[in-house]
Scaffold this motif. Structure first.
Motif, PDB file in Angstrom:
ATOM      1  N   SER A 105       5.547  -7.027   8.031  1.00  0.00           N
ATOM      2  CA  SER A 105       6.450  -7.003   6.840  1.00  0.00           C
ATOM      3  C   SER A 105       5.377  -7.072   5.572  1.00  0.00           C
ATOM      4  O   SER A 105       5.614  -6.204   4.681  1.00  0.00           O
ATOM      5  N   PHE A 106       4.528  -8.044   5.586  1.00  0.00           N
ATOM      6  CA  PHE A 106       3.574  -7.811   4.540  1.00  0.00           C
ATOM      7  C   PHE A 106       2.666  -6.567   4.328  1.00  0.00           C
ATOM      8  O   PHE A 106       2.699  -6.079   3.198  1.00  0.00           O
ATOM      9  N   ILE A 107       2.279  -6.146   5.446  1.00  0.00           N
ATOM     10  CA  ILE A 107       1.637  -4.726   5.738  1.00  0.00           C
ATOM     11  C   ILE A 107       2.300  -3.543   4.974  1.00  0.00           C
ATOM     12  O   ILE A 107       1.996  -2.929   4.210  1.00  0.00           O
ATOM     13  N   ALA A 108       3.721  -3.656   5.465  1.00  0.00           N
ATOM     14  CA  ALA A 108       4.538  -2.532   5.151  1.00  0.00           C
ATOM     15  C   ALA A 108       4.878  -2.703   3.523  1.00  0.00           C
ATOM     16  O   ALA A 108       5.071  -1.876   2.777  1.00  0.00           O
ATOM     17  N   MET A 109       5.250  -3.710   2.958  1.00  0.00           N
ATOM     18  CA  MET A 109       5.542  -3.822   1.714  1.00  0.00           C
ATOM     19  C   MET A 109       4.348  -3.484   0.847  1.00  0.00           C
ATOM     20  O   MET A 109       4.666  -2.883  -0.264  1.00  0.00           O
ATOM     21  N   ALA A 110       2.954  -3.733   1.332  1.00  0.00           N
ATOM     22  CA  ALA A 110       2.042  -3.467   0.483  1.00  0.00           C
ATOM     23  C   ALA A 110       1.514  -2.221   0.611  1.00  0.00           C
ATOM     24  O   ALA A 110       0.383  -1.786  -0.003  1.00  0.00           O
ATOM     25  N   TRP A 111       1.978  -1.268   1.634  1.00  0.00           N
ATOM     26  CA  TRP A 111       1.416   0.008   1.941  1.00  0.00           C
ATOM     27  C   TRP A 111       1.405   0.898   0.780  1.00  0.00           C
ATOM     28  O   TRP A 111       2.454   1.105   0.096  1.00  0.00           O
ATOM     29  N   PRO A 112       0.451   1.619   0.297  1.00  0.00           N
ATOM     30  CA  PRO A 112       0.464   2.649  -0.587  1.00  0.00           C
ATOM     31  C   PRO A 112       1.516   3.648  -0.347  1.00  0.00           C
ATOM     32  O   PRO A 112       1.650   4.195   0.569  1.00  0.00           O
ATOM     33  N   VAL A 113       2.291   4.100  -1.453  1.00  0.00           N
ATOM     34  CA  VAL A 113       3.189   4.991  -1.616  1.00  0.00           C
ATOM     35  C   VAL A 113       3.035   6.269  -2.644  1.00  0.00           C
ATOM     36  O   VAL A 113       2.079   5.891  -3.443  1.00  0.00           O
ATOM     37  N   THR A 114       3.702   7.214  -2.438  1.00  0.00           N
ATOM     38  CA  THR A 114       3.680   8.393  -3.348  1.00  0.00           C
ATOM     39  C   THR A 114       4.437   8.031  -4.716  1.00  0.00           C
ATOM     40  O   THR A 114       5.190   7.025  -4.606  1.00  0.00           O
ATOM     41  N   GLU A 115       4.574   9.220  -5.352  1.00  0.00           N
ATOM     42  CA  GLU A 115       5.151   8.872  -6.720  1.00  0.00           C
ATOM     43  C   GLU A 115       6.629   8.671  -6.438  1.00  0.00           C
ATOM     44  O   GLU A 115       7.300   8.152  -7.174  1.00  0.00           O
ATOM     45  N   ASP A 116       7.061   9.387  -5.396  1.00  0.00           N
ATOM     46  CA  ASP A 116       8.550   9.271  -5.071  1.00  0.00           C
ATOM     47  C   ASP A 116       8.923   8.055  -4.117  1.00  0.00           C
ATOM     48  O   ASP A 116      10.144   8.080  -3.568  1.00  0.00           O
ATOM     49  N   GLY A 117       8.013   7.301  -3.775  1.00  0.00           N
ATOM     50  CA  GLY A 117       8.296   6.224  -2.875  1.00  0.00           C
ATOM     51  C   GLY A 117       8.012   6.352  -1.310  1.00  0.00           C
ATOM     52  O   GLY A 117       8.248   5.397  -0.874  1.00  0.00           O
ATOM     53  N   ARG A 118       7.483   7.478  -1.096  1.00  0.00           N
ATOM     54  CA  ARG A 118       7.175   7.584   0.436  1.00  0.00           C
ATOM     55  C   ARG A 118       5.987   6.893   0.620  1.00  0.00           C
ATOM     56  O   ARG A 118       4.897   7.206   0.020  1.00  0.00           O
ATOM     57  N   ALA A 119       5.780   6.470   2.025  1.00  0.00           N
ATOM     58  CA  ALA A 119       4.538   5.854   2.321  1.00  0.00           C
ATOM     59  C   ALA A 119       3.593   7.026   2.571  1.00  0.00           C
ATOM     60  O   ALA A 119       3.741   8.015   2.900  1.00  0.00           O
ATOM     61  N   ARG A 120       2.324   6.548   2.001  1.00  0.00           N
ATOM     62  CA  ARG A 120       1.311   7.452   2.172  1.00  0.00           C
ATOM     63  C   ARG A 120       0.577   7.459   3.486  1.00  0.00           C
ATOM     64  O   ARG A 120       0.588   6.682   4.283  1.00  0.00           O
ATOM     65  N   PRO A 121      -0.183   8.529   4.139  1.00  0.00           N
ATOM     66  CA  PRO A 121      -0.695   8.425   5.541  1.00  0.00           C
ATOM     67  C   PRO A 121      -1.695   7.287   5.818  1.00  0.00           C
ATOM     68  O   PRO A 121      -1.427   6.867   7.073  1.00  0.00           O
ATOM     69  N   SER A 122      -2.202   6.915   4.960  1.00  0.00           N
ATOM     70  CA  SER A 122      -3.425   5.899   5.337  1.00  0.00           C
ATOM     71  C   SER A 122      -3.102   4.580   4.445  1.00  0.00           C
ATOM     72  O   SER A 122      -2.987   4.572   3.345  1.00  0.00           O
ATOM     73  N   LEU A 123      -3.491   3.418   5.106  1.00  0.00           N
ATOM     74  CA  LEU A 123      -3.317   2.259   4.347  1.00  0.00           C
ATOM     75  C   LEU A 123      -4.420   2.012   3.325  1.00  0.00           C
ATOM     76  O   LEU A 123      -4.679   1.379   2.421  1.00  0.00           O
ATOM     77  N   ALA A 124      -5.373   2.832   3.612  1.00  0.00           N
ATOM     78  CA  ALA A 124      -6.676   2.864   2.328  1.00  0.00           C
ATOM     79  C   ALA A 124      -6.470   3.770   1.375  1.00  0.00           C
ATOM     80  O   ALA A 124      -7.303   4.096   0.449  1.00  0.00           O
ATOM     81  N   ASP A 125      -5.331   4.513   1.218  1.00  0.00           N
ATOM     82  CA  ASP A 125      -4.959   5.390   0.200  1.00  0.00           C
ATOM     83  C   ASP A 125      -4.702   4.714  -0.994  1.00  0.00           C
ATOM     84  O   ASP A 125      -4.307   3.681  -1.019  1.00  0.00           O
ATOM     85  N   ASP A 126      -5.242   5.766  -2.067  1.00  0.00           N
ATOM     86  CA  ASP A 126      -4.886   5.143  -3.483  1.00  0.00           C
ATOM     87  C   ASP A 126      -3.364   5.210  -3.569  1.00  0.00           C
ATOM     88  O   ASP A 126      -2.635   5.864  -2.977  1.00  0.00           O
ATOM     89  N   GLY A 127      -2.801   4.576  -4.785  1.00  0.00           N
ATOM     90  CA  GLY A 127      -1.495   4.514  -4.847  1.00  0.00           C
ATOM     91  C   GLY A 127      -0.672   3.199  -5.152  1.00  0.00           C
ATOM     92  O   GLY A 127      -1.425   2.107  -4.800  1.00  0.00           O
ATOM     93  N   ALA A 128       0.309   3.356  -5.558  1.00  0.00           N
ATOM     94  CA  ALA A 128       1.028   2.068  -5.776  1.00  0.00           C
ATOM     95  C   ALA A 128       1.560   1.437  -4.514  1.00  0.00           C
ATOM     96  O   ALA A 128       1.258   2.122  -3.435  1.00  0.00           O
ATOM     97  N   HIS A 129       2.094   0.086  -4.296  1.00  0.00           N
ATOM     98  CA  HIS A 129       2.382  -0.351  -2.998  1.00  0.00           C
ATOM     99  C   HIS A 129       3.893  -0.372  -3.187  1.00  0.00           C
ATOM    100  O   HIS A 129       4.719   0.057  -3.945  1.00  0.00           O
ATOM    101  N   GLY A 130       4.481  -0.347  -1.860  1.00  0.00           N
ATOM    102  CA  GLY A 130       5.751  -0.205  -1.619  1.00  0.00           C
ATOM    103  C   GLY A 130       6.564  -1.255  -2.347  1.00  0.00           C
ATOM    104  O   GLY A 130       7.566  -0.694  -2.879  1.00  0.00           O
TER     105      GLY A 130
END
Length: 535
Positions: A105-130
């Motif tokens: 749950s913690f990993i999923a909530m912190a996963w980087p997301v795109t501008e429209d809120g979709r999960a980015r491919p990699s946990l190492a990607d830049d971007g806002a968090h879920g």
């Protein structure tokens, strides 16, 4: 494929506990090595998978953690594994299920997301968090008591995650709560305050919004509708549960985050933290500063836990103890909330003038934080597994650890009578928690009481003089939450203990927000009458 027998589970758990690399930060002779620094880059190390595959894979290596990190938020623990562990009274193995649920749950909530809120491919990607797409308490419980804006992940994260001051100041981008639940301030060793915020998942937000529980009048109307027959039990608010077998039933989640200001002397540590830019008032005008995440408390409503929720506490691994020989970017590590060179400093007390050490020059608030209860060995062993995966994925999450989980062994069970030990305290919440206590050192710092008189914890035990060990319990504290029942003569009356679905926000946020639209009155007079959280 046939699953291993429960005896194999126990053997594996014993091996994992014996080989744990992380030890309790409160035990001086056990030094926990922390992972080496890993600068964040777009490496594409983790492979994107669909959500349902992610949820299935999560349990495929139980009692170990999955070796395939992914972004799906789990709905609950695996029901078959629940039957084979908790259903047979094997609570230690069952606890591993909830520890895995907490980490994913913690990993999923912190996963980087795109501008429209979709999960980015990699946990190492830049971007806002879920979690940056979620609503804050100030978005929901507005000062004027009005209805919150509609759920809009893209708009929400744009407000929270702007990298500079070009975007206007917004409540979602401002940190203003500097008090813990017992009203005290936590200071780091640089004399800076820690700030807190509460975020709500979409399903929990929709429940609060649809039932108009975001202001006092809405709560009273809800009570009038569901407590209409005198002498009958009320149907209190019950946020939606996550269901492991129903795809549309994600859990209600409330997330409390603790943020530490990273000043100029700590700029070399930024790669070691989950970061955010936020406005904070440190002078006449709010200023945009850089903050690092130092703690998180998570409450998850699931079918397995029923009305008592699942509770998890996470902290930064450096909070109270570091390896003094380890460096980061060429500089020795220092725990931000503990001064190892001051063994006489009183621990877990609000700093004040006249205590050790003597002030030299202007007095500066610094809290000497000490972990009163060790991190359980089985949890520490799982932490090592997960941190190894996070290190491979070059994520700053590798520098965080699960302190523990708290969950009911009898989900939905009633609280014990409040006038007899030990259950008056151990089962204060109902549900008979697997562990009586769970405390986050940077969110409940001063609740780590230690040995104390039982009646000072629970007044119903008076004149009991027995001394007990006591520290904070997430389930015990939140079981005291209440909702508003009425307002005779503009004074709010509150429901019975437990009427607030373990959500203190009904009282601490909505009461301050105002009576709102229904009556045209304000809650200013009523705000002082709200129930107090236990200290």
């Amino acid at each position: 494929m046939k699953r291993p027998s429960s005896s194999i589970y126990r053997s594996i758990l014993m091996i994992l506990a014996g080989t744990a690399h992380l030890s309790c930060t409160a035990t001086a002779h056990q030094q926990r090595p922390s992972p080496p620094p890993s600068p964040l880059k777009n490496t594409g190390a983790s492979s994107p998978v669909d959500d349902e595959t992610c949820r299935t894979e999560l349990w495929s290596k139980f009692p170990s953690f999955t070796d395939k990190l992914c972004s799906a938020l789990p709905r609950d623990i695996d029901p078959e594994l629940q039957k084979r562990t908790i259903g047979r009274g094997k609570y230690a193995e069952g606890n591993r299920l909830y520890d895995i649920l907490a980490w994913q749950s913690f990993i999923a909530m912190a996963w980087p997301v795109t501008e429209d809120g979709r999960a980015r491919p990699s946990l190492a990607d830049d971007g806002a968090h879920g979690w940056d797409t979620w609503k804050t308490s100030y978005d929901i419980f507005k000062v004027d008591g009005g209805p919150p804006d509609a759920w809009n992940p893209a708009e929400q994260q744009a407000k929270r995650s702007a990298p500079d001051a070009s975007v206007p100041i917004d409540i979602s981008r401002t940190l203003q709560d500097d008090r813990q639940a017992d009203s005290f301030i936590l200071w780091d060793q640089n004399g800076n305050k820690v700030y807190y915020e509460v975020l709500y998942s979409e399903r929990l937000f929709e429940f609060l919004n649809n039932n108009k529980l975001y202001n006092v009048d809405g709560q009273i109307a809800y009570s009038n509708e569901h407590c209409a027959t005198p002498g009958e039990d009320c149907t209190n608010p019950d946020a939606p549960w996550g269901n492991p077998v129903k795809k549309d039933q994600t859990p209600s989640i409330a997330l409390k985050l603790a943020w530490k200001l990273l000043d100029e002397s700590e700029s070399h540590l930024e790669g070691r933290f989950i970061l955010r830019k936020a406005y904070v008032r440190t002078g006449p005008r709010p200023s945009l500063r850089t903050f690092g995440l130092v703690g998180a408390n998570v409450m998850i409503k699931t079918l397995s836990a029923k009305k008592q929720w699942v509770w998890a506490a996470f902290e930064h691994i450096d909070n109270v103890d570091v390896n003094p020989l380890e460096t980061h970017n060429g500089k020795p590590l220092k725990p931000p909330f503990n001064n190892p060179d001051c063994p006489l400093c009183p621990v877990n007390e609000p700093p004040e003038k006249g205590v050790w050490p003597p002030s030299k020059g202007p007095w500066i608030g610094r809290t000497q934080v000490h972990r009163q209860q060790p991190i359980p060995e089985d949890t520490a062993a799982l932490n090592s597994q997960v941190q190894a995966q996070l290190k491979k994925n070059r994520s700053a999450l590798q520098f965080y650890e699960l302190v523990g989980t708290q969950w009911p062994t009898d989900g939905g069970g009633e609280p014990s009578p409040s006038d007899k030990l030990p259950d008056a305290i151990a089962n204060e919440s109902g549900g008979r928690p697997y562990r009586s206590y769970l405390v986050n050192t940077v969110l409940e710092t001063y609740m780590q009481k230690g040995n104390t008189v039982a009646a000072e914890v629970n007044g119903a035990l008076r004149p009991e003089t027995t001394r007990i060990f006591h520290t904070s319990s997430c389930m015990g504290c939140h079981s005291g939450a209440r909702i508003a029942r009425g307002r005779p003569q503009d004074k709010i009356t509150w429901g019975e203990r437990g009427s607030g679905d373990f959500l203190w926000s009904f009282a601490t946020k909505a009461a301050k927000a105002g009576a709102g639209q229904a009556s045209g009155t304000t809650s200013a007079a009523a705000a002082g009458a709200q129930p107090k959280q236990p200290k």
